[in-house]
Design a protein around this motif. Sequence first.
Motif, mmCIF file in Angstrom:
data_model
loop_
_atom_site.group_PDB
_atom_site.id
_atom_site.type_symbol
_atom_site.label_atom_id
_atom_site.label_comp_id
_atom_site.label_asym_id
_atom_site.label_seq_id
_atom_site.Cartn_x
_atom_site.Cartn_y
_atom_site.Cartn_z
ATOM 1 N N GLN A 45 0.831 -1.199 0.000
ATOM 2 C CA GLN A 45 0.000 0.000 0.000
ATOM 3 C C GLN A 45 0.869 1.254 0.000
ATOM 4 N N ASP A 46 1.997 1.199 0.691
ATOM 5 C CA ASP A 46 2.956 2.300 0.744
ATOM 6 C C ASP A 46 4.312 1.766 0.333
ATOM 7 N N GLU A 47 5.335 2.619 0.388
ATOM 8 C CA GLU A 47 6.683 2.175 0.043
ATOM 9 C C GLU A 47 7.126 1.068 1.006
ATOM 10 N N ALA A 48 7.724 0.026 0.458
ATOM 11 C CA ALA A 48 8.161 -1.107 1.280
ATOM 12 C C ALA A 48 9.342 -0.700 2.160
ATOM 13 N N ASN A 49 9.413 -1.289 3.346
ATOM 14 C CA ASN A 49 10.551 -1.088 4.231
ATOM 15 C C ASN A 49 10.729 -2.352 5.072
ATOM 16 N N CYS A 50 11.698 -2.348 5.962
ATOM 17 C CA CYS A 50 11.997 -3.553 6.751
ATOM 18 C C CYS A 50 10.849 -3.953 7.668
ATOM 19 N N ASP A 51 9.994 -3.019 8.027
ATOM 20 C CA ASP A 51 8.869 -3.341 8.905
ATOM 21 C C ASP A 51 7.684 -3.947 8.154
ATOM 22 N N THR A 52 7.654 -3.806 6.833
ATOM 23 C CA THR A 52 6.503 -4.288 6.066
ATOM 24 C C THR A 52 6.858 -5.401 5.093
ATOM 25 N N VAL A 53 8.039 -5.976 5.222
ATOM 26 C CA VAL A 53 8.493 -6.990 4.277
ATOM 27 C C VAL A 53 7.558 -8.204 4.290
ATOM 28 N N LEU A 54 7.283 -8.737 3.110
ATOM 29 C CA LEU A 54 6.419 -9.905 2.960
ATOM 30 C C LEU A 54 7.276 -11.145 2.724
ATOM 31 N N ASP A 55 6.780 -12.296 3.098
ATOM 32 C CA ASP A 55 7.519 -13.539 2.855
ATOM 33 C C ASP A 55 6.857 -14.381 1.776
ATOM 34 N N TRP A 56 6.027 -13.761 0.938
ATOM 35 C CA TRP A 56 5.354 -14.457 -0.161
ATOM 36 C C TRP A 56 5.309 -13.536 -1.375
ATOM 37 N N ILE A 57 5.028 -14.120 -2.524
ATOM 38 C CA ILE A 57 5.018 -13.354 -3.774
ATOM 39 C C ILE A 57 3.784 -13.699 -4.596
ATOM 40 N N TRP A 58 3.465 -12.801 -5.524
ATOM 41 C CA TRP A 58 2.522 -13.116 -6.597
ATOM 42 C C TRP A 58 3.371 -13.659 -7.740
ATOM 43 N N PRO A 59 3.019 -14.822 -8.283
ATOM 44 C CA PRO A 59 3.871 -15.467 -9.284
ATOM 45 C C PRO A 59 3.797 -14.800 -10.656
ATOM 46 N N ASP A 60 4.861 -15.000 -11.432
ATOM 47 C CA ASP A 60 4.834 -14.633 -12.848
ATOM 48 C C ASP A 60 3.849 -15.544 -13.572
ATOM 49 N N THR A 61 3.217 -15.016 -14.594
ATOM 50 C CA THR A 61 2.302 -15.821 -15.385
ATOM 51 C C THR A 61 2.278 -15.310 -16.819
ATOM 52 N N ASP A 62 1.960 -16.180 -17.751
ATOM 53 C CA ASP A 62 1.796 -15.769 -19.146
ATOM 54 C C ASP A 62 0.376 -15.300 -19.427
ATOM 55 N N ASP A 63 -0.549 -15.591 -18.493
ATOM 56 C CA ASP A 63 -1.954 -15.225 -18.664
ATOM 57 C C ASP A 63 -2.508 -14.781 -17.316
ATOM 58 N N ALA A 64 -2.621 -13.482 -17.108
ATOM 59 C CA ALA A 64 -3.070 -12.952 -15.816
ATOM 60 C C ALA A 64 -4.583 -12.876 -15.709
ATOM 61 N N SER A 65 -5.302 -13.579 -16.563
ATOM 62 C CA SER A 65 -6.754 -13.581 -16.410
ATOM 63 C C SER A 65 -7.160 -14.427 -15.201
ATOM 64 N N GLY A 66 -6.256 -15.261 -14.711
ATOM 65 C CA GLY A 66 -6.534 -16.073 -13.533
ATOM 66 C C GLY A 66 -5.958 -15.455 -12.279
ATOM 67 N N ARG A 67 -4.619 -15.518 -12.115
ATOM 68 C CA ARG A 67 -3.970 -15.015 -10.917
ATOM 69 C C ARG A 67 -2.497 -14.818 -11.209
ATOM 70 N N GLY A 68 -1.908 -13.758 -10.698
ATOM 71 C CA GLY A 68 -0.488 -13.516 -10.866
ATOM 72 C C GLY A 68 -0.217 -12.232 -11.628
ATOM 73 N N VAL A 69 1.035 -12.117 -12.110
ATOM 74 C CA VAL A 69 1.494 -10.900 -12.784
ATOM 75 C C VAL A 69 2.107 -11.282 -14.121
ATOM 76 N N ARG A 70 1.659 -10.602 -15.172
ATOM 77 C CA ARG A 70 2.247 -10.758 -16.507
ATOM 78 C C ARG A 70 2.970 -9.464 -16.836
ATOM 79 N N CYS A 71 4.239 -9.566 -17.115
ATOM 80 C CA CYS A 71 5.042 -8.388 -17.447
ATOM 81 C C CYS A 71 5.750 -8.628 -18.778
ATOM 82 N N GLU A 72 5.669 -7.635 -19.668
ATOM 83 C CA GLU A 72 6.357 -7.706 -20.953
ATOM 84 C C GLU A 72 7.160 -6.435 -21.150
ATOM 85 N N GLY A 73 8.359 -6.589 -21.696
ATOM 86 C CA GLY A 73 9.218 -5.451 -21.973
ATOM 87 C C GLY A 73 10.581 -5.630 -21.338
#
Length: 109
Positions: A45-73
């Motif tokens: 929600q705000d800039e990340a710092n040591c107090d807000t670090v997460l231990d999980w990720i949203w995965p890369d995906t080729d099709d973000a119509s389901g779940r995850g992140v698609r990045c091109e470029g």
Amino acid sequence: MKYLLTTLAATASLLSAVTADFEIYRVGIGGNGITENVEGWQVYQDEANCDTVLDWIWPDTDDASGRGVRCEGDGCGRSDDDDPANIEILEMNFEGYHWSKCPLIPDVR
């Protein structure tokens, strides 16, 4: 004319409802010397710092119509050579919340 003004007013009211304000980071987590990092994305929600670090990720995906992140470029990686300004498409789907960032394509007719 009243119909046009009503339509414009309704459209303008919707525009403010579709804004989003968050920070997204390309990260690698894990990696203990035997296993390598798992690459993915974290959203804050705000800039990340040591107090807000997460231990999980949203995965890369080729099709973000389901779940995850698609990045091109050329800006999708984590190396010093990757410039986020070179991201051509960034599409995110977080279990019901779906955002896309695409370049403006000029009309060449």
